[in-house]
Design a protein around this motif. Structure first.
Motif, mmCIF file in Angstrom:
data_model
loop_
_atom_site.group_PDB
_atom_site.id
_atom_site.type_symbol
_atom_site.label_atom_id
_atom_site.label_comp_id
_atom_site.label_asym_id
_atom_site.label_seq_id
_atom_site.Cartn_x
_atom_site.Cartn_y
_atom_site.Cartn_z
ATOM 1 N N CYS A 1 0.835 -1.203 0.000
ATOM 2 C CA CYS A 1 0.000 0.000 0.000
ATOM 3 C C CYS A 1 0.878 1.265 0.000
ATOM 4 O O CYS A 1 0.659 2.196 -0.776
ATOM 5 N N ARG A 2 1.870 1.271 0.887
ATOM 6 C CA ARG A 2 2.769 2.433 0.952
ATOM 7 C C ARG A 2 3.490 2.637 -0.369
ATOM 8 O O ARG A 2 3.613 3.750 -0.864
ATOM 9 N N ARG A 3 3.953 1.523 -0.970
ATOM 10 C CA ARG A 3 4.711 1.650 -2.225
ATOM 11 C C ARG A 3 3.803 2.170 -3.344
ATOM 12 O O ARG A 3 4.204 3.035 -4.115
ATOM 13 N N PHE A 4 2.582 1.651 -3.433
ATOM 14 C CA PHE A 4 1.685 2.103 -4.503
ATOM 15 C C PHE A 4 1.315 3.572 -4.300
ATOM 16 O O PHE A 4 1.285 4.356 -5.241
ATOM 17 N N SER A 5 1.057 3.917 -3.056
ATOM 18 C CA SER A 5 0.648 5.286 -2.787
ATOM 19 C C SER A 5 1.773 6.256 -3.100
ATOM 20 O O SER A 5 1.562 7.280 -3.755
ATOM 21 N N SER A 6 2.977 5.924 -2.663
ATOM 22 C CA SER A 6 4.046 6.901 -2.921
ATOM 23 C C SER A 6 4.464 6.897 -4.388
ATOM 24 O O SER A 6 5.049 7.874 -4.857
ATOM 25 N N ALA A 7 4.114 5.839 -5.140
ATOM 26 C CA ALA A 7 4.396 5.877 -6.589
ATOM 27 C C ALA A 7 3.389 6.776 -7.314
ATOM 28 O O ALA A 7 3.584 7.119 -8.474
ATOM 29 N N GLY A 8 2.283 7.118 -6.643
ATOM 30 C CA GLY A 8 1.329 8.054 -7.234
ATOM 31 C C GLY A 8 0.053 7.427 -7.773
ATOM 32 O O GLY A 8 -0.716 8.091 -8.471
ATOM 33 N N TRP A 9 -0.190 6.159 -7.477
ATOM 34 C CA TRP A 9 -1.451 5.558 -7.940
ATOM 35 C C TRP A 9 -2.611 6.252 -7.231
ATOM 36 O O TRP A 9 -2.559 6.497 -6.022
ATOM 37 N N ALA A 10 -3.667 6.533 -7.986
ATOM 38 C CA ALA A 10 -4.717 7.402 -7.466
ATOM 39 C C ALA A 10 -5.855 6.661 -6.764
ATOM 40 O O ALA A 10 -6.572 7.249 -5.946
ATOM 41 N N HIS A 11 -6.057 5.381 -7.111
ATOM 42 C CA HIS A 11 -7.223 4.676 -6.545
ATOM 43 C C HIS A 11 -6.770 3.368 -5.898
ATOM 44 O O HIS A 11 -6.577 2.361 -6.593
ATOM 45 N N ILE A 12 -6.592 3.399 -4.612
ATOM 46 C CA ILE A 12 -6.150 2.197 -3.897
ATOM 47 C C ILE A 12 -7.193 1.875 -2.827
ATOM 48 O O ILE A 12 -7.420 2.674 -1.908
ATOM 49 N N TYR A 13 -7.842 0.722 -2.974
ATOM 50 C CA TYR A 13 -8.868 0.323 -2.009
ATOM 51 C C TYR A 13 -8.309 -0.804 -1.155
ATOM 52 O O TYR A 13 -7.802 -1.791 -1.701
ATOM 53 N N VAL A 14 -8.401 -0.640 0.149
ATOM 54 C CA VAL A 14 -7.789 -1.647 1.020
ATOM 55 C C VAL A 14 -8.763 -2.100 2.103
ATOM 56 O O VAL A 14 -9.670 -1.358 2.494
ATOM 57 N N CYS A 15 -8.552 -3.325 2.582
ATOM 58 C CA CYS A 15 -9.336 -3.786 3.736
ATOM 59 C C CYS A 15 -8.546 -4.842 4.489
ATOM 60 O O CYS A 15 -7.616 -5.453 3.956
ATOM 61 N N ASP A 16 -8.927 -5.023 5.729
ATOM 62 C CA ASP A 16 -8.469 -6.166 6.506
ATOM 63 C C ASP A 16 -9.749 -6.908 6.914
ATOM 64 O O ASP A 16 -10.786 -6.768 6.255
ATOM 65 N N ARG A 17 -9.709 -7.667 7.982
ATOM 66 C CA ARG A 17 -10.950 -8.300 8.433
ATOM 67 C C ARG A 17 -11.949 -7.198 8.807
ATOM 68 O O ARG A 17 -11.532 -6.146 9.297
ATOM 69 N N PRO A 18 -13.253 -7.465 8.643
ATOM 70 C CA PRO A 18 -14.248 -6.432 8.970
ATOM 71 C C PRO A 18 -14.068 -5.875 10.383
ATOM 72 O O PRO A 18 -14.213 -4.672 10.607
ATOM 73 N N GLU A 19 -13.722 -6.738 11.339
ATOM 74 C CA GLU A 19 -13.596 -6.253 12.721
ATOM 75 C C GLU A 19 -12.395 -5.314 12.907
ATOM 76 O O GLU A 19 -12.275 -4.631 13.920
ATOM 77 N N ASN A 20 -11.493 -5.278 11.906
ATOM 78 C CA ASN A 20 -10.319 -4.395 12.009
ATOM 79 C C ASN A 20 -10.514 -3.069 11.269
ATOM 80 O O ASN A 20 -9.569 -2.286 11.147
ATOM 81 N N PHE A 21 -11.727 -2.836 10.754
ATOM 82 C CA PHE A 21 -11.957 -1.673 9.886
ATOM 83 C C PHE A 21 -11.543 -0.352 10.544
ATOM 84 O O PHE A 21 -10.719 0.390 10.019
ATOM 85 N N GLU A 22 -12.096 -0.086 11.738
ATOM 86 C CA GLU A 22 -11.802 1.213 12.386
ATOM 87 C C GLU A 22 -10.322 1.329 12.741
ATOM 88 O O GLU A 22 -9.704 2.361 12.562
ATOM 89 N N LYS A 23 -9.789 0.242 13.220
ATOM 90 C CA LYS A 23 -8.372 0.266 13.625
ATOM 91 C C LYS A 23 -7.493 0.538 12.405
ATOM 92 O O LYS A 23 -6.529 1.308 12.469
ATOM 93 N N LEU A 24 -7.838 -0.090 11.304
ATOM 94 C CA LEU A 24 -7.019 0.113 10.096
ATOM 95 C C LEU A 24 -7.105 1.565 9.640
ATOM 96 O O LEU A 24 -6.087 2.189 9.302
ATOM 97 N N GLN A 25 -8.317 2.113 9.690
ATOM 98 C CA GLN A 25 -8.467 3.528 9.328
ATOM 99 C C GLN A 25 -7.577 4.386 10.210
ATOM 100 O O GLN A 25 -6.853 5.266 9.731
ATOM 101 N N ALA A 26 -7.628 4.105 11.519
ATOM 102 C CA ALA A 26 -6.846 4.911 12.471
ATOM 103 C C ALA A 26 -5.342 4.724 12.216
ATOM 104 O O ALA A 26 -4.575 5.693 12.193
ATOM 105 N N ASP A 27 -4.942 3.490 11.984
ATOM 106 C CA ASP A 27 -3.514 3.218 11.767
ATOM 107 C C ASP A 27 -2.992 3.972 10.548
ATOM 108 O O ASP A 27 -1.920 4.564 10.575
#
Ligand SMILES: NC(=O)C1=CN([C@@H]2O[C@H](COP(=O)(O)OP(=O)(O)OC[C@H]3O[C@@H](n4cnc5c(N)ncnc54)[C@H](OP(=O)(O)O)[C@@H]3O)[C@@H](O)[C@H]2O)C=CC1
Ligand SMILES: O=C(O)C(=O)Cc1ccc(O)cc1
Length: 449
Positions: A31-57
């Motif tokens: 994710c970090r590599r794609f984002s810093s390369a400039g890709w504009a649309h990156i959709y990510v997820c972990d387990r549903p129960e980790n959603f808020e934590k992932l957003q915060a992280d």
């Protein structure tokens, strides 16, 4: 999705969308590599129960780097939106995760997996992915804290036209890795030869030291030179996630054979040691040397730096007056080369094609011992005649057999218990080992021809 130019420099509305399912160590690194390369649309997820934590992280740690990234609650939402999807989940769960989300894959998308062992991933993709999506898988042959630059990155064009492979190549171009093109089956044979059996050796070292209740580098013994490499890599492995090693050993159909042979080599050499059969051990060691090192090693510069430079990466405090190394039986290394020879594994071919940093260093350590007949003779001598090594060597035999048995039983729970029990013993040393180990790996890789 049809063939089109793929680059982060084209207008955002023309760029493909990237989906990452599983945002642990590897998912985040991608994710970090794609984002810093400039890709504009990156959709990510972990387990549903980790959603808020992932957003915060993702917000909290690196806010500026992660432009273009949207965190979603689950893999259905990621799959529906993404033209290219990479699963980075535990090998043990790949079947159930693809069973859950596979049907939601966007029509015409390209799907990849980061899994270290490909046999279960292939089955899962074939079973659950609709026929109108393409499979081009991948595997970065290094851990998340190693720079992607120059490292091998396996690409597997499985159920896909050539244009889909080119899309993956363009997508990953900013990593500056070296592409290695394999089939699913070739991948698992190569990684059984390189990763699985190498990890078995380091895991056994850790278990043996744990069972002796010793941190060898803190016992006033000489732990410089190649011993430094052994200790740093062992700690690096135990500091990583247990499931990475369990998955690639237990689920890879080839790996059991390799790991079992390693345990057998350790045991048989130990028996020669304790029966005082110096001539038998010497013959066995030199026969293996002939098979593994005869041509390749002599024509290459050594992989490792000098012992003096390796000393810089020693853990613990260094004694004022340097302690010279005592001759060591080097059972772990004698057995590694014996195992390569028995299975006709050609480590240098793997080194050129698809070596992980750890495998490169492990060949380097073996090569250091086997290039010099003087060092090899000293090891054989010590192995048979110096009984002060016996208790360490015995612990090593028991450890190697234990790991082999655990893998052959295919028991993830037992593997986790063994791994985490020993990891706990070394835990307080991980921070220093990671710091020093990363510097060591960098120095050795940069010195590589
Ligand atoms: N670490 C390494 O050195 C390397 C690892 N790999 C491979 O990459 C893959 C990922 O490894 P790594 O990142 O280290 O492991 P992590 O455990 O750090 O990451 C895996 C992530 O996937 C999540 N996950 C599990 N199930 C789902 C699901 N249903 N939906 C979304 N996310 C899910 C896990 O959540 P939870 O923790 O809650 O289960 C976890 O956050 C593995 O297959 C591994 O073999 C490849 C190269 C190097
Ligand atoms: O280099 C090694 O062998 C490691 O331990 C890191 C690692 C682990 C799993 C992979 O799939 C790739 C690299």
């Amino acid at each position: 999705m049809a063939s089109y130019e793929v680059s982060p420099s084209i207008p955002p509305e023309k760029q493909p969308s990237i989906g990452l399912i599983g945002m642990g160590e590897m998912g985040r690194m991608y994710c970090r590599r794609f984002s810093s390369a400039g890709w504009a649309h990156i959709y990510v997820c972990d387990r549903p129960e980790n959603f808020e934590k992932l957003q915060a992280d993702l917000k909290g740690t690196i806010p500026t780097d992660l432009s273009g990234v949207t965190v979603l609650p689950d893999g259905h939402l990621v799959s529906r939106l993404s033209d290219i999807i990479i699963y980075s989940v535990e090998a043990e769960y790949i079947d159930s995760v693809v069973a859950d989300y596979g049907q939601s894959t966007k029509v015409g998308a390209i799907v990849a997996g980061q899994t270290s062992v490909k046999s279960p991933e292939k089955l899962a993709f074939e079973k659950y992915l609709p026929n109108d999506v393409h499979i081009v898988s991948c595997h970065s042959l290094h851990g998340p804290s190693v720079s992607t630059e120059g490292q091998p990155l396996v690409l597997i064009q499985h159920r896909a036209p050539d244009w889909a492979l080119h899309v993956m190549e363009d997508l990953l171009a900013s990593f500056r890795s070296r592409y290695v093109y394999l089939t699913y089956e070739e991948h698992d044979i190569v990684t059984a030869n390189t990763q699985a059996v190498t990890h078995a050796a380091f895991l056994s070292m850790g278990t043996a030291w744990h069972c002796s209740m010793s941190y060898p580098w803190e016992m006033g013994q000489y732990v410089g030179g190649i011993e430094t490499v052994k200790v740093n890599i062992m700690l690096r492995i135990y500091a990583n996630k247990w499931h990475v090693y369990a998955g690639l050993a237990i689920l890879n159909p080839s790996a059991r054979i390799q790991i079992d042979q390693y345990a057998q080599s350790v045991t048989e050499q130990f028996k020669l040691m304790i029966t005082g059969d110096e001539a038998g051990l010497r013959k066995r060691v030199y026969d293996a040397k002939e098979i593994v090192f005869a041509s390749s090693a002599q024509q290459r510069p050594p992989i490792l730096l000098s012992e003096e430079i390796l000393d810089r990466f020693s853990l613990g405090s260094r004694p004022q007056t340097p302690i010279r190394p005592r001759a060591n039986s080097h059972l772990s290394l004698l057995a590694m080369v014996d195992c390569w020879a028995a299975l006709r594994i050609r480590p240098y071919e793997h080194l050129d094609l698809a070596a992980t940093p750890i495998f490169r260093m492990w060949i380097g350590v073996a090569e250091y011992l086997f290039r010099s007949n003087e060092r090899l003779d000293a090891a054989v001598q010590a192995a048979v005649n110096d009984v002060s090594h016996r208790s360490d060597d015995l612990e090593f035999v028991v450890a190697a057999r234990g790991w082999s048995q655990c893998v052959s039983f295919g028991n993830f729970d037992l593997y986790r218990e063994r791994f985490t029990h020993t990891a706990k013993f070394f835990e307080s040393r991980f921070a220093e080992a990671n710091r020093v180990g990363s510097q060591m790996i960098k120095a050795i890789l940069e010195a590589a021809p």
